[in-house]
Design an enzyme around this catalytic site. Structure first.
Site, PDB file in Angstrom:
ATOM      1  N   ASP A 200      43.188  36.896  32.344  1.00 17.93           N
ATOM      2  CA  ASP A 200      44.063  37.800  31.608  1.00 17.93           C
ATOM      3  C   ASP A 200      45.488  37.609  32.107  1.00 17.93           C
ATOM      4  O   ASP A 200      45.782  36.646  32.824  1.00 17.93           O
ATOM      5  CB  ASP A 200      43.579  39.254  31.691  1.00 17.93           C
ATOM      6  CG  ASP A 200      43.716  39.860  33.090  1.00 17.93           C
ATOM      7  OD1 ASP A 200      44.335  39.226  33.973  1.00 17.93           O
ATOM      8  OD2 ASP A 200      43.204  40.987  33.286  1.00 17.93           O
TER       9      ASP A 200
ATOM     10  N   ARG B 238      42.483  51.710  29.162  1.00 17.50           N
ATOM     11  CA  ARG B 238      43.649  51.313  29.951  1.00 17.50           C
ATOM     12  C   ARG B 238      44.849  51.075  29.037  1.00 17.50           C
ATOM     13  O   ARG B 238      44.860  50.114  28.266  1.00 17.50           O
ATOM     14  CB  ARG B 238      43.349  50.053  30.776  1.00 17.50           C
ATOM     15  CG  ARG B 238      44.546  49.614  31.625  1.00 17.50           C
ATOM     16  CD  ARG B 238      44.173  48.646  32.735  1.00 17.50           C
ATOM     17  NE  ARG B 238      43.769  47.330  32.274  1.00 17.50           N
ATOM     18  CZ  ARG B 238      43.624  46.268  33.068  1.00 17.50           C
ATOM     19  NH1 ARG B 238      43.858  46.378  34.372  1.00 17.50           N
ATOM     20  NH2 ARG B 238      43.235  45.112  32.582  1.00 17.50           N
TER      21      ARG B 238
END
Length: 539
Positions: free
Chosen positions: A452, A168
């Site tokens: 996150d 990603r």
């Protein structure tokens, strides 16, 4: 296509790192320069288009499926069949690309590892470059790690036991200040994608896999079109067959939820599936409808479960869309971090994880995410029970699902309100996450959850929304800037008492406190917390 010479105007503005020359080769930098010259202008236009779309939403307080793409939704088409390495995705583990995580994730027993340069990684230059190096080393089987504190050593299992990597890159909004071409920074997405693709595309083909990507923060089908054009260019550049790249798009913005079919169509030959990303999705709802009045006010984030009517609409539409078009539907994150000290905490949490994964498997998802290796067997059991020996359940078309445009934004269908405890939690988690991020850590265990950047985004967005909507909590206190400052000061004092003066001074606690309040209280809402935070990130 032959690679051009590297631009004489390429500038790497950072202290040298160990073995960086293995990543920042002249040929790799030349490729990134070509990506930058060919595609950054379009990226800039699409960022402007985001602002225009947000202005439309502010004026109408509604969204609908796009009328100009009705023909695509009505037509009969499918994405390219999944490659063998991505056909069974029943459990995926996520995490940053530090050396220990790289080994543990590959060894975890999950089918896929989301190797994350985005929300689980603070974009220090060291994390950007050495993360790339760790992946190269993993593919070359020359990676190992010894924990300096425990003395424990880590090494890769046999190749047939390793997870398939889906990498990603950063979202389109972030620049990479340490790498400039033609006098301007390169978008972080192009740095991450470019370095990874250039070094590893052929390596991965040789391993029987390929360059596979997760695409974050997508807001429209035109952004998917840009990625598709990048993939076409990149495959020609290094001389590999078109369609070798595969991309899974995170549907983690409210606007993308209205364009799922179009996004798959734009990526058609390169599409692998869609993923339901919970926290960024909620953040996007708040961001886009933040001035839409009381009916768009979200309650505490932990009260917004995947069974909320508007979240059910989103996930069921995603499954139906994917399976209609032959793509994988990947479910959301189980973020729990098992406690080594509290068996009762684990028991309750594992039961919740099992229920969540049972629901996803039962709804037709082909796989789901976990944040910790201990959760892999739990999620695996949920999907094994439904899939058996089948690699996926794309044959479940979910034609029973019907979602109207208003269903996706029916926030007031949820019977829950913001609470004072929710405000305290948002301040606590936001402060603790931002402090770690400013020290270069993107994946952070806070109160037994792996958090996150999406966590911090929803935390500060809810503080902002509650204040601007003049929410009154159940204890009679009104959400105000003064109350947020009071709670933040109390949290800072509590942290100082908890960790001690020396550790407090060594951290970035005051900086984190100040930044959280800035992005939570400024009248001019920042599109992304990571933009002002990046200016304060050292390294």
């Amino acid at each position: 296509m032959s690679a051009p010479a590297p631009s004489p105007l390429a500038i790497v503005d950072a202290e040298p790192l160990p073995r960086q020359d293995e990543v920042l080769t002249d040929a790799a930098l030349a490729f990134v320069a070509e990506l930058h010259r060919n595609f950054t202008g379009r990226r800039d236009e699409l960022l402007t288009r985001r602002k225009d779309r947000r202005a439309e939403i502010a004026s109408t307080s509604t969204l609908d499926f796009r009328p100009e793409t009705a023909e695509i939704r009505a037509a009969d088409w499918k994405v390219a069949p999944a490659p063998a390495a991505l056909n069974d995705r029943r459990v995926e583990i996520t995490g940053p690309t530090d050396r220990k995580m790289t080994i543990n994730a590959l060894n975890s027993g999950a089918k896929v590892w989301l190797a994350d340069f985005e929300d689980a990684s603070a974009p220090t230059w060291e994390n950007v470059v050495l993360g790339q190096l760790n992946l190269i080393d993993a593919y070359e089987r020359r990676i190992d790690f010894t924990d300096a504190r425990s003395g424990k050593s880590y090494a890769l299992k046999d190749a047939d036991q390793l997870a398939t990597v889906v990498m990603r890159p950063r979202g389109w909004h972030l620049e990479e200040r340490h790498l400039q071409f033609d006098g301007r920074p390169v978008p972080g997405a192009l740095v991450d994608f470019g370095l990874y693709f250039f070094h590893n595309a052929q390596r991965l083909i040789d391993l029987g896999k390929g360059p596979y990507f997760y695409l974050p923060k997508t807001e429209s089908y035109l952004e998917a079109r840009l990625w598709n054009d990048i993939f076409v260019f990149a495959q020609d550049y290094v001389g590999i067959p078109q369609g070798t790249v595969r991309a899974t798009v995170l549907i983690e913005t409210i606007t993308a939820a209205y364009e799922m079919e179009e996004i798959l169509f734009e990526l058609k030959d390169h599409a692998a599936g869609l993923n339901a990303g919970r926290w960024d999705y909620l953040f996007s709802i708040v961001k886009n409808f933040r001035d839409g009045g009381a009916k768009f006010v979200l309650p505490d984030r932990n009260a917004v479960t995947m069974t909320a009517p508007f979240m059910r609409a989103y996930t069921e539409l995603l499954v139906r869309t994917c399976h209609k078009r032959g793509a994988h539907a990947i479910g959301g994150m189980a973020a729990f971090i098992p406690s080594r000290r509290d068996a009762e905490v684990n028991k309750v949490a594992f039961e919740k994880v099992k229920a969540d994964k049972d629901r996803e498997a039962g709804d037709g998802f082909d796989g789901s995410w976990v944040a910790h290796p201990d959760l892999v067997p739990i999620a695996m059991a949920s999907f094994d029970a439904v899939l058996g020996d089948k690699p996926n359940q794309k044959d479940r078309l979910r034609e029973d699902v019907s979602v109207a445009p208003g269903d996706l934004i029916a926030i007031d269908s949820l019977d829950a309100k913001p609470t004072y405890a929710g405000l305290v939690s948002a301040v606590q988690v936001g402060t603790r996450y931002i402090e770690a991020w400013l020290r270069g850590l993107g994946a952070v265990a806070i109160f037994n959850l792996m958090e996150d950047a999406a966590t911090a985004e929803i935390s500060r967005s809810q503080i902002w929304q509650w204040i601007n909507a003049e929410v009154v909590f159940e204890n009679g206190e009104k959400a105000t800037a003064e109350l947020a400052r009071k709670v933040a000061a109390e949290e800072l004092a509590a942290i100082r008492a908890e960790i001690g003066e020396e550790a407090f001074a060594a951290g970035k606690w005051q900086q984190a406190h100040d930044l959280l309040l800035k992005v939570s209280l400024d009248a001019d809402y920042a599109d992304f917390l990571t933009l002002p935070a990046y200016d304060q990130l050292v390294g």
